[in-house]
Scaffold this motif. Sequence first.
Motif, mmCIF file in Angstrom:
data_model
loop_
_atom_site.group_PDB
_atom_site.id
_atom_site.type_symbol
_atom_site.label_atom_id
_atom_site.label_comp_id
_atom_site.label_asym_id
_atom_site.label_seq_id
_atom_site.Cartn_x
_atom_site.Cartn_y
_atom_site.Cartn_z
ATOM 1 N N SER A 107 0.821 -1.212 0.000
ATOM 2 C CA SER A 107 0.000 0.000 0.000
ATOM 3 C C SER A 107 0.858 1.267 0.000
ATOM 4 O O SER A 107 0.370 2.342 -0.324
ATOM 5 N N GLU A 111 3.323 -7.757 11.760
ATOM 6 C CA GLU A 111 2.624 -7.476 13.012
ATOM 7 C C GLU A 111 2.199 -6.023 13.178
ATOM 8 O O GLU A 111 1.444 -5.715 14.092
ATOM 9 N N ASN A 112 2.670 -5.146 12.294
ATOM 10 C CA ASN A 112 2.250 -3.745 12.398
ATOM 11 C C ASN A 112 0.864 -3.504 11.800
ATOM 12 O O ASN A 112 0.293 -2.431 11.970
ATOM 13 N N ALA A 144 -5.094 -5.672 8.659
ATOM 14 C CA ALA A 144 -5.016 -5.610 7.191
ATOM 15 C C ALA A 144 -4.644 -6.979 6.622
ATOM 16 O O ALA A 144 -5.156 -7.401 5.584
HETATM 17 N N1 ATP Z 1 -3.698 -3.192 3.242
HETATM 18 C C1 ATP Z 1 -2.452 -3.363 2.776
HETATM 19 N N2 ATP Z 1 -2.249 -3.639 1.462
HETATM 20 C C2 ATP Z 1 -0.989 -3.833 0.986
HETATM 21 N N3 ATP Z 1 0.128 -3.752 1.727
HETATM 22 C C3 ATP Z 1 -0.022 -3.474 3.044
HETATM 23 C C4 ATP Z 1 -1.294 -3.270 3.629
HETATM 24 N N4 ATP Z 1 -1.105 -3.007 4.953
HETATM 25 C C5 ATP Z 1 0.213 -3.052 5.188
HETATM 26 N N5 ATP Z 1 0.880 -3.334 4.034
HETATM 27 C C6 ATP Z 1 2.329 -3.447 3.866
HETATM 28 O O1 ATP Z 1 2.824 -4.641 4.409
HETATM 29 C C7 ATP Z 1 4.234 -4.465 4.620
HETATM 30 C C8 ATP Z 1 4.725 -5.295 5.791
HETATM 31 O O2 ATP Z 1 3.934 -5.081 6.940
HETATM 32 P P1 ATP Z 1 4.542 -4.761 8.376
HETATM 33 O O3 ATP Z 1 5.137 -3.420 8.412
HETATM 34 O O4 ATP Z 1 3.477 -5.068 9.365
HETATM 35 O O5 ATP Z 1 5.629 -5.851 8.477
HETATM 36 P P2 ATP Z 1 7.150 -5.863 8.924
HETATM 37 O O6 ATP Z 1 7.165 -6.363 10.310
HETATM 38 O O7 ATP Z 1 7.803 -4.562 8.634
HETATM 39 O O8 ATP Z 1 7.706 -6.921 7.915
HETATM 40 P P3 ATP Z 1 9.069 -7.759 7.940
HETATM 41 O O9 ATP Z 1 9.166 -8.373 9.298
HETATM 42 O O10 ATP Z 1 8.842 -8.741 6.829
HETATM 43 O O11 ATP Z 1 10.161 -6.790 7.634
HETATM 44 C C9 ATP Z 1 4.443 -2.964 4.811
HETATM 45 O O12 ATP Z 1 5.383 -2.516 3.837
HETATM 46 C C10 ATP Z 1 3.080 -2.357 4.595
HETATM 47 O O13 ATP Z 1 3.109 -1.142 3.839
#
Ligand code: ATP
Lengths: 220, 220
Positions: free
Chosen positions: B32, B77-78, B82
Amino acid sequence: KRQFVVVGLGRLGLSMVATLDSLGHDVLAIDSREDVIQDLADDLPNVHLVAADATDEGAMRGLDVESFDAAAVLIGENHVEAGILATATLKELGVPKIVARATGRVHARVLERVGADRVIQPEREIGEQLARIMASPALLDYVDLGEDEALIEAEVPKEWVNRSLSELALSRKAGLTIVALKPKDGAGSLPHGDTVLREGDVIVVGGRKKDLDSSELVQP
Amino acid sequence: KRQFVVVGLGRLGLSMVATLDSLGHDVLAIDSREDVIQDLADDLPNVHLVAADATDEGAMRGLDVESFDAAAVLIGENHVEAGILATATLKELGVPKIVARATGRVHARVLERVGADRVIQPEREIGEQLARIMASPALLDYVDLGEDEALIEAEVPKEWVNRSLSELALSRKAGLTIVALKPKDGAGSLPHGDTVLREGDVIVVGGRKKDLDSSELVQP
Ligand SMILES: Nc1ncnc2c1ncn2[C@@H]1O[C@H](COP(=O)(O)OP(=O)(O)OP(=O)(O)O)[C@@H](O)[C@H]1O
Ligand SMILES: Nc1ncnc2c1ncn2[C@@H]1O[C@H](COP(=O)(O)OP(=O)(O)OP(=O)(O)O)[C@@H](O)[C@H]1O
């Protein structure tokens, strides 16, 4: 039976502690949070659980960490600085082998400089493994043997079902060697000329990459 | 050549996209965040990078996701909510196979209920693999093949030195398959019944996890 120190009992650390414990090894599990230590006590009766700050040299010396076979510093991205300092501390105290967790390449290099013998990036490694598993559900694994040979584990292609190995004559006709057979209903076995391949069996096949790539295994 | 959708381009997602791309498959990579998509464009010229919200059914339908072989929802986990909604959305649209990432058992169960065919918990899996690698210094690598099988790369245990494969009869006796041999002095090769294992050789062995765990490879 060996002895390990695990610092940082998040999901990664906890999984490692539980696995080492189940394999029969001695584990000293350290986390600075008292509540984490308390919660684990009942589930891991054989693990030596200690609430301590792994960056505190005196505390670590008091636990005799240098007498262990190896240590894993699995503090995660919420406490990067503590992970680096804990790695340096254990190195200073003479722990013979240290594995540390990094969030990326720069972090990995820093950890190596302060004493990590091996650095893991869990997300990156799982991404690579998952890609291979997703990419070939029938192709269960692909192992690069170096030079230009490879090994493939795959389900028997339909063209080979119900045929014997001597009839298929794969090595003569296609330069391929069936190295092992994992029948659908049974333990793995070594293949023989009179072995008949059945639908659903898994075969391990070796050969030159271009021969594998152009065979029924990869071009169904 | 197969086609995959990867949603969520954190470290895990990015690693999976890069690996699938390097294996020659088509990848639709969705995140996103525009800045994430922009940053990746130069490094992954063959990947179809799209800034989109994976919980937006219209947007996903517009990308034809149901025509792909499989999708991986690797949102972390953030953005747990979603990740759950994106999994449900892709399921609704008919993506044939969905792998999703969970932070724990309850989360995993929810993902399965909304349509994930397989759920991964990266930290837990790496913790298990790392424990095995740490516990046996001769164990050089451990790859989870999914289901309950794994692949180990290890030095020949002393009990197997100077014995031939047919004599060891590992598949019949221990459910293990020696998949490849990397002799100490030479290029990798395929094993045969008359292959004799030498000290210092490295072998690649596959089998069920519990069979590997109870073998001489992991319990020296
Ligand atoms: N609704 C959505 N559609 C598409 N992508 C999304 C959506 N919500 C979150 N993301 C994307 O998912 C990605 C990973 O999510 P998140 O930040 O929770 O994980 P992370 O802990 O950083 O990942 P990792 O541990 O793999 O480095 C982010 O780059 C975020 O922009
Ligand atoms: N100085 C320290 N000494 C000992 N333990 C520490 C120290 N600093 C942090 N920790 C512990 O390390 C553990 C894991 O760290 P962190 O919270 O950064 O990782 P996480 O991302 O939650 O882990 P995971 O991804 O494995 O679930 C925490 O339980 C934390 O209390």
